[in-house]
Design a protein around this motif. Structure first.
Motif, PDB file in Angstrom:
ATOM      1  N   ALA A 140       0.893  -1.132   0.025  1.00 46.38           N
ATOM      2  CA  ALA A 140       0.018  -0.088  -0.005  1.00 46.38           C
ATOM      3  C   ALA A 140       0.967   1.353   0.019  1.00 46.38           C
ATOM      4  CB  ALA A 140      -0.978   0.084   1.243  1.00 46.38           C
ATOM      5  N   GLU A 141       1.998   1.185   0.746  1.00 52.95           N
ATOM      6  CA  GLU A 141       2.975   2.517   0.770  1.00 52.95           C
ATOM      7  C   GLU A 141       3.456   2.701  -0.428  1.00 52.95           C
ATOM      8  OE1 GLU A 141       4.872   5.695   2.120  1.00 52.95           O
ATOM      9  OE2 GLU A 141       3.151   4.483   2.947  1.00 52.95           O
ATOM     10  N   VAL A 142       3.918   1.337  -1.239  1.00 54.01           N
ATOM     11  CA  VAL A 142       4.377   1.358  -2.580  1.00 54.01           C
ATOM     12  C   VAL A 142       3.534   2.199  -3.432  1.00 54.01           C
ATOM     13  CG1 VAL A 142       4.959  -0.041  -4.728  1.00 54.01           C
ATOM     14  CG2 VAL A 142       5.815  -0.768  -2.353  1.00 54.01           C
ATOM     15  N   ASP A 143       2.284   1.823  -3.427  1.00 56.69           N
ATOM     16  CA  ASP A 143       1.361   2.562  -4.543  1.00 56.69           C
ATOM     17  C   ASP A 143       1.312   4.085  -4.126  1.00 56.69           C
ATOM     18  OD1 ASP A 143       0.708   0.095  -5.589  1.00 56.69           O
ATOM     19  OD2 ASP A 143      -0.742  -0.372  -4.478  1.00 56.69           O
ATOM     20  N   ARG A 144       1.270   4.334  -2.805  1.00 49.51           N
ATOM     21  CA  ARG A 144       1.326   5.910  -2.285  1.00 49.51           C
ATOM     22  C   ARG A 144       2.545   6.662  -2.872  1.00 49.51           C
ATOM     23  NH1 ARG A 144      -1.258   3.717   2.370  1.00 49.51           N
ATOM     24  NH2 ARG A 144       0.731   3.646   3.534  1.00 49.51           N
ATOM     25  N   TYR A 145       3.707   5.886  -2.682  1.00 49.67           N
ATOM     26  CA  TYR A 145       4.844   6.513  -3.126  1.00 49.67           C
ATOM     27  C   TYR A 145       4.859   6.592  -4.464  1.00 49.67           C
ATOM     28  CZ  TYR A 145       9.873   7.147  -2.454  1.00 49.67           C
ATOM     29  OH  TYR A 145      11.109   7.616  -2.425  1.00 49.67           O
ATOM     30  N   LEU A 146       4.385   5.709  -5.198  1.00 46.41           N
ATOM     31  CA  LEU A 146       4.632   6.068  -7.039  1.00 46.41           C
ATOM     32  C   LEU A 146       3.664   7.109  -7.306  1.00 46.41           C
ATOM     33  CD1 LEU A 146       4.375   2.152  -7.965  1.00 46.41           C
ATOM     34  CD2 LEU A 146       6.273   3.654  -8.013  1.00 46.41           C
TER      35      LEU A 146
END
Length: 823
Positions: free
Chosen positions: A489-495
């Motif tokens: 979920a953090e990956v998606d937010r970061y992208l």
């Protein structure tokens, strides 16, 4: 006024949590930049355990961050006494003593550190600092004498004897000047000034002598006096500007150059010097103005052409830079710095072979040119000639061990070759020279991640990201860390943050294009997520043929899986030029995908009947690029008409599923849960693991683990991970595709060195894979048997290109389908 480091008032000096937890929290506050909170926590730890080595060390480092080395000194001494085996404790104490300018104590400590085996690069660095510091102290007497002489306002007339002595000294000064004997020139000029301190020419000559010896403060005093005595001498103001520039006083240097140019505006050297100062000050437009004026006055001014090339490169005009470097080389063919600089812009323009030629020419002229060796190594790296790159980097460092960037680049090449411990050592050496190099910290973190050292990796990566949050290398490292931690979920937010920042800035690094789009292409929500990200990135104004070709290839991959020939064909026509661009590492694989897709499209046009069936039943094909061949084709699969439905997990290997590393596991696991639980599943994973330049063979060549153990760990780990997945999801028949015989020539970059051993490795992988698959009651698709000839390489019957199978192979696949009940 700086914050006072001592005297922190703490509400609660005791610890109500375990000591190790308290220390970890202090470190987290320190890394996050909350220094006062970190200080309070370190002090609490020390109150509970006064000799805690790391708390003492970190508190000492914190004091130096507050620019209070004296306050940090006792903590750093305590740290070293508590743990002398930690090299960082030696380095931090050395740094503190250097900042305090206690050169004798620093030299003694360095001698002890060297005996203890401190890194030789660090020893050399601090030896240089200490010697420089002692030299500055030794120059104090010279500065004192110069200030005294410069302060004299008048002198009594000299006797005839003294006048003759002064004339002889002045003659000596000029003799030494013509001979370039700067030390004796300094002595003679100083002696003459003691007799006649108001002679401006002597002050000027003394300033030049000190400048040539890098005695910059002494040179500044002398030239200040010369300017006061000869205010209309343009050359004096010019030389004063040079001194101020080397002292980093760029604004004051600018004033001196302006005075010089006002007095004598026809001197091209002065315009050139002003241009160099403007470059150093970061005023590139001003630098271009100064250098253009120098070139108008002297069109064959070689150095100015080279400097103008540097300015144009910094202004983002590599083509213009190339023109000036080439002109400099027309005027001076052996100008090695211009050759090196030309190579750099050729490399920036992806003219990699030309860049290699420029660097090699520079090295023919100057074989000990360490920087050119380093740049040649980087060009070799970009050309995927990793071993050549490593050799160049090592040669550069043998000539000049303090090139921090080259140590970092060597680490990158070693990491690419799978030599992770050696890579980490190179990064450590780079960080000794440049402790706050953000990209190096993040590269070290990635090497540690690849060794499974997630906590150590996190510390390095987070430190690097805090120093340079917008650096592409740091962004990619943070993404790798989030993947490894399973924080999707953090990956998606970061992208999304990366894309929003790119929209605000108006540009997106090409490497980050892949980072943003690969997860979208490999997602179960591919259509919506990829379309949204493509639209946002496409709106950026910095579109080039290369960047737009990359975006188009992602869109073509999605269109092929969806069977949208119209969109696919249009994109292929519009971006045909992308296929002709020179290969660079960031988009080479995408270009190969585009070529593969066009081969598939041609096959589809020639075999339209294979795609015209009306079957509603599907064969779910999950894997890397091999899953694209069966996409949307209709097959007779065990008496049933099925249509291939592809799920692409970009670049997935057996290795990714067998060993630590979670991002590809995420995609495959999501696909297994999303597919129709009654339909058969074909897994096309493993061919990448069995190439000469990556996977199992490469891991064996660069490591020490026996080949059989790598094969067993990879195959068994892959099948074991599938066991866990199929225990949790409903599924139809499971078919695992084997490894085809190689359809590429085993030469050049694909030369495995030991060809018979390499081909035996492919056979061994297939044998173990077939055994494990059929023992589970699954089906094994023996593509090796279908594609091999008597020599062990591809027979050419079923390959579409060097790596992939024809779609038509799957219509015949049951001939090579094995199960627990089929021989």
């Amino acid at each position: 006024m700086g914050r006072h480091f001592f005297g922190v008032k703490m509400q609660n000096s005791g610890l109500d949590i375990p000591l190790d937890v308290a220390f970890r929290l202090a470190v987290e506050q320190h890394q996050a930049g909350r220094l006062e909170d970190a200080e309070a926590r370190y002090r609490a730890v020390l109150q509970a355990q006064p000799q805690h080595p790391d708390a003492n060390h970190n508190l000492g480092v914190l004091a130096m961050q507050f620019d209070q080395p004296q306050a940090g000194l006792p903590f750093l001494i305590n740290a070293l006494e508590a743990n002398a085996d930690n090299s960082q404790h030696w380095l931090s104490l050395l740094e503190c003593l250097v900042r305090l300018e206690v050169w004798g104590e620093a030299a003694d400590l360095l001698d002890k550190a060297e005996v203890r085996g401190l890194n030789p690069l660090a020893v050399a660095e601090y030896r240089s600092k200490i010697e420089a510091g002692r030299g500055i102290a030794a120059d104090a007497d010279l500065l004192k004498t110069l200030r005294s002489l410069a302060g004299r306002s008048s002198q009594r007339p000299h006797s005839a004897g003294k006048q003759r002595s002064h004339a002889n000294l002045l003659k000596d000064v000029m003799v030494f000047f013509r001979a370039g004997d700067w030390k004796n020139m300094e002595i003679a000029a100083l002696s003459a000034l003691k007799l006649r301190s108001e002679q401006g020419k002597l002050w000027h000559l003394l300033g030049v002598a000190c400048l040539q010896q890098e005695k910059l403060q002494a040179a500044l005093i002398a030239l200040d006096k010369a300017c006061a005595l000869q205010p209309k001498d343009a050359e004096v103001w010019d030389h004063k500007g040079v001194v101020l520039n080397r002292l980093g006083e760029y604004a004051k240097a600018e004033e001196s150059y302006r005075r010089s140019l006002t007095i004598g505006s026809g001197r091209p050297e002065a315009w050139g010097n002003a241009g160099i100062n403007a470059i150093d000050a970061g005023c590139f437009v001003d630098a271009a103005h100064y250098l253009q004026r120098a070139l108008e006055l002297q069109p064959d001014f070689v150095q100015a052409h080279n400097d103008m090339g540097n300015v144009q490169k910094l202004l983002g005009h590599p083509e213009r830079a190339m023109v000036h470097y080439q002109r400099a080389l027309e005027l001076k063919p052996d100008f090695v710095e211009a050759l090196n600089n030309l190579g750099c812009v050729q490399q920036e323009l992806n003219q990699l072979e030309a860049a290699v030629a420029s660097y090699q020419r520079a090295l023919q002229l100057k074989p000990d040119y360490a920087e050119a060796f380093g740049n040649l190594g980087f060009a070799m790296y970009e050309l995927d000639r990793r071993e050549d790159a490593i050799a160049c980097y090592q040669h550069a460092l043998a000539l000049k061990p303090d090139l921090a960037e080259v140590h970092g680049n060597l680490g990158n090449a070693l990491q690419e070759m799978g030599q992770l411990e050696a890579a980490a050592d190179s990064y450590d050496r780079a960080l000794v020279l440049k402790p706050n190099a953000a990209e190096t910290l993040c590269s070290l973190g990635r090497a540690l991640l690849n060794q499974g050292k997630t906590d150590e990796a996190a510390a390095a990566i987070l430190q690097g990201v805090s120093l340079a949050p917008a650096d592409p290398g740091c962004i990619i490292a943070r993404l790798r860390l989030l993947y490894a931690q399973g924080s999707f979920a953090e990956v998606d937010r970061y992208l999304d943050e990366i894309i929003e920042s790119a929209l605000a800035a108006g540009r997106l690094n090409a490497g980050l294009v892949n980072e943003c789009l690969t997860p979208a292409l490999s997602s179960v929500n591919r259509r919506e997520l990829l379309a949204a990200r493509l639209a946002r990135i496409s709106s950026l104004p910095d579109g080039t043929e290369r960047r737009n070709g990359m975006l188009a290839t992602y869109a073509m991959l999605s269109a092929w899986m969806d069977g949208d020939d119209e969109v696919f064909g249009r994109l292929a026509r519009e971006h045909a030029g992308f296929l002709t661009l020179p290969d660079i590492s960031v988009d080479k694989n995408l270009r190969r995908f585009a070529i593969y897709l066009q081969s598939l499209l041609r096959y589809k046009a020639q075999h339209a009947a294979q795609y015209s069936g009306m079957s509603t039943a599907v064969l779910n094909v999950i894997g890397d690029s091999h899953c694209l061949s069966p996409a949307n084709a209709v097959f007779d699969w065990q008496g049933q008409q099925v249509r291939g439905q592809s799920y692409l997990a970009l670049g997935v290997k057996m290795h990714h599923l067998a060993w630590p590393g979670i991002n590809q596991k995420r995609y495959v696991a999501d696909f297994l849960q999303a597919v129709d639980g009654k339909a058969p599943i074909l897994l096309t994973i493993g061919e990448i693991d069995c190439r000469p330049d990556e996977g199992i063979w490469k891991a064996w060549r660069v490591g020490t683990t026996p080949l059989e153990d790598i094969i067993a760990g990879t195959v068994d780990g892959y099948l074991g991970w599938l066991d866990t997945q199929f225990a949790e999801v409903a599924h139809g028949a499971v078919i695992v595709q084997g490894i085809p015989a190689p359809g590429y020539a085993l030469t050049g970059e694909k030369d495995p060195v030991d060809v018979p051993g390499f081909l035996a490795m492919i056979r061994a992988v297939n044998v173990r894979l077939k055994s494990g698959v059929t023992a589970r009651g699954w089906y094994f698709l023996d593509v090796y048997a279908a594609t091999v000839n008597e020599s062990g390489v591809g027979n050419g019957q079923w390959h579409l290109d060097q790596f992939h199978l024809q779609p038509g192979f799957y219509a015949q696949a049951q001939r090579w389908l094995c199960s627990g009940n089929v021989a």
